[in-house]
Enzyme design. Sequence first.
Site, mmCIF file in Angstrom:
data_model
loop_
_atom_site.group_PDB
_atom_site.id
_atom_site.type_symbol
_atom_site.label_atom_id
_atom_site.label_comp_id
_atom_site.label_asym_id
_atom_site.label_seq_id
_atom_site.Cartn_x
_atom_site.Cartn_y
_atom_site.Cartn_z
ATOM 1 N N GLN A 71 85.682 64.278 45.532
ATOM 2 C CA GLN A 71 86.533 63.099 45.607
ATOM 3 C C GLN A 71 88.002 63.510 45.684
ATOM 4 O OE1 GLN A 71 85.226 60.074 46.014
ATOM 5 N NE2 GLN A 71 87.307 59.585 46.568
ATOM 6 N N HIS B 160 89.964 64.333 48.981
ATOM 7 C CA HIS B 160 90.280 63.306 49.989
ATOM 8 C C HIS B 160 91.785 63.139 50.182
ATOM 9 C CE1 HIS B 160 86.733 61.524 51.659
ATOM 10 N NE2 HIS B 160 86.148 61.419 50.493
ATOM 11 N N GLU C 215 84.584 52.566 43.223
ATOM 12 C CA GLU C 215 84.004 52.570 44.571
ATOM 13 C C GLU C 215 82.659 53.321 44.549
ATOM 14 O OE1 GLU C 215 86.174 55.054 47.222
ATOM 15 O OE2 GLU C 215 85.219 54.268 49.034
#
Lengths: 427, 427
Positions: free
Chosen positions: A255, A258, A322
């Site tokens: 993650q 990103h 998310e």
Amino acid sequence: MNVIKYPSKVTWPELVKRPHLDVSQLNATVQSVLDDVRQRGDEAVKSYEEKFDHAVLNSLAVSEEEIEEAQTLVSPELLDSLKLAHDNIFKFHHAQQFEGVSLETSKGVKCWQKSVAIQKVGLYIPGGTAPLFSTVLMLATPAKIAGCKEIVLCTPPNKEGKVNPAILAAAKIAGVSRIYKAGGVQAIGAMAYGTESVPKVYKIFGPGNQYVMAAKQQVSLHEVAIDMPAGPSEVCVIADKESNPVFVAADLLSQAEHGIDSQVFLITDSELMLNEVKKQVTIQLERLPRKEIAAKSLDNSKLVLVHDLDEAMELSNAYAPEHLILATTNSDTLAAKVINAGSVFLGKWACESAGDYASGTNHTLPTHQYALAYNGVNLDSYMRKITFQHLTKEGIDSIGKAVVCMAENEQLEAHANAMRLRMQCQE
Amino acid sequence: MNVIKYPSKVTWPELVKRPHLDVSQLNATVQSVLDDVRQRGDEAVKSYEEKFDHAVLNSLAVSEEEIEEAQTLVSPELLDSLKLAHDNIFKFHHAQQFEGVSLETSKGVKCWQKSVAIQKVGLYIPGGTAPLFSTVLMLATPAKIAGCKEIVLCTPPNKEGKVNPAILAAAKIAGVSRIYKAGGVQAIGAMAYGTESVPKVYKIFGPGNQYVMAAKQQVSLHEVAIDMPAGPSEVCVIADKESNPVFVAADLLSQAEHGIDSQVFLITDSELMLNEVKKQVTIQLERLPRKEIAAKSLDNSKLVLVHDLDEAMELSNAYAPEHLILATTNSDTLAAKVINAGSVFLGKWACESAGDYASGTNHTLPTHQYALAYNGVNLDSYMRKITFQHLTKEGIDSIGKAVVCMAENEQLEAHANAMRLRMQCQE
């Protein structure tokens, strides 16, 4: 990485807060580009492509030859991978087809829903060094299943005026009808208003930078629908003492790479695990090519120690991530308690990258706590459930009196009259 | 009424155009009220209630006593009508419950969807002389079925600080948790940000004037989701030579009485019918209490003569009406060809007022050509379909290689690594 131990509930709202996102200061710039595209069409799009992407374009449309050529430029291994991913995305979204609902609510009153595809949709795929061809599959596959008649894709070209071949290969596999070389605000404007080359669409999907997001918001106020508002990507991992710290650390890092604004959140009831994960993150970070980005994102990450897994789940629901990875042994029990999340990954083998690419679920998901009110892109996103009703004279007898009474009380006499005339009529 | 005979397709885009809606000139005013509510909470809401609704309020919350009292102020006939309508709305929306979708996309990769209610929703009901209690049923009934934990309703009080009893009665029947005396922009602000009295919600539903619409749009850019953008109400009726001109005229008028900007559209393949309907409208108009409003709206109405019913349906799909009445003998055949519409009424007995109040379908529908991309409010509007995935080691073997290949090609090394580590691990 910020370690927070046993935070009291009073501090939770602060703990789950995302950085303030406000694209309104971009609105003037964005509006002027949108207005220009609306007025000058292709010419405006081409001039912005020259300005921002340094590409001089004769034609915005990607030609059949360019699409064919792309298939030869992509490695057979990547083509196979795209096909496997498409296959799973297709299966999962195809299974979401709506059977319809139909029933008689009162005698002689039949109501039903029918799902019909949005006829024209636009997909935006950002460019840059790392082309998001996986997003092409995620957005175009359900559009094709839904039966959208026109599936338009805009993506910025490189300086040579070429679109990345992997994007073209993915578009062909997923069944995109038309591809245009246009990026940023000008691409959103072209799809919202239509130009000589680019057809106007009714709904625009896809990720993008702050300018793209501001443009999508602006056109959504008048012209077209959009998939959802967007913010930086995020993951929440719930771990217990049995979790695999190497896996958990790898998931947090995938993650973090990103972008510097990516949100990384770990919740665990085991201090030992928390420390192990922290150690593993440091080790694995060193090996990453994008380690500068990941390190900056990790600076804002939160590792939270709670009393038990119920509290962990409660905090996760308040965070509304998310992506939610339940890396615990009892992931099924926890999964049943998920209230707010975009996509959930169960057990040690379900890494986020599985869902990002090829499990079959969609990776276009609500960020920035939008999971409180939105779900990710799915087949519904490309369709409308139209309602129908059929009444017989018996239906009029069933509900006529109530309709007249309510219409009169709302002082809508013509509404009452339309029903009264039918009540008085004998077939 | 404007009669247009056999318009060529080139003129259709102009023919189906709605009046330009632009609430942006209200944005400064709206923003200042929203900001004030965000900062001063209840105090700000009360001051705007005094200013705009001339109501001096001690408390924003409607008390249990006021709700009980309302039941005695509403006629037994209206109470019965509300219950009948609620019953049908409940049945139709309850039938929309999502069973879930679950499948194995690749060996060892299981994906599923689960529908979970949005936990807190806000319903806005406008006030005025004609209280829209029917909208209370339409918005609160599916919220209750969905399982929303908090169902908040805001509606403006009258000068005496009282809410219309029919609104309170409908709210009680439909199961609203909390009711507040607040209207206009201040109500939208209160639900978007929360105040001392009014809970913050995650999604706001309901109609309103231009200020309410502008406020909903503004808060939707940052804070909360909204049901859909809105414009003036509209109907399209398709009639043939067998239609009942008295009914058709009554249906056109029941749309026209909504407001001077209401959109009324008739399409027919029979000139005789067109003239008959025109005559009937003139006769029935005279008898209406709201005839001034209806007459103004009819000035902009369009009666279109086309060659056949296929062309009629094609024009209707281009128009994308909120309400579509198929008053023809072959309404089933036409219904199958509906692509763009909010709610469709089949046959001579199905007047729009049936669906406005009591057939069971929802009357909160997309106007202003939004039906191209949106559907009306339904059970889905109150829920999110969260995706889940579970992988076994076999699942890793199925998709691992493809994930790694795609992640590498997107230059997301940490994504590839999270999968590689799992591929290397032996249980």
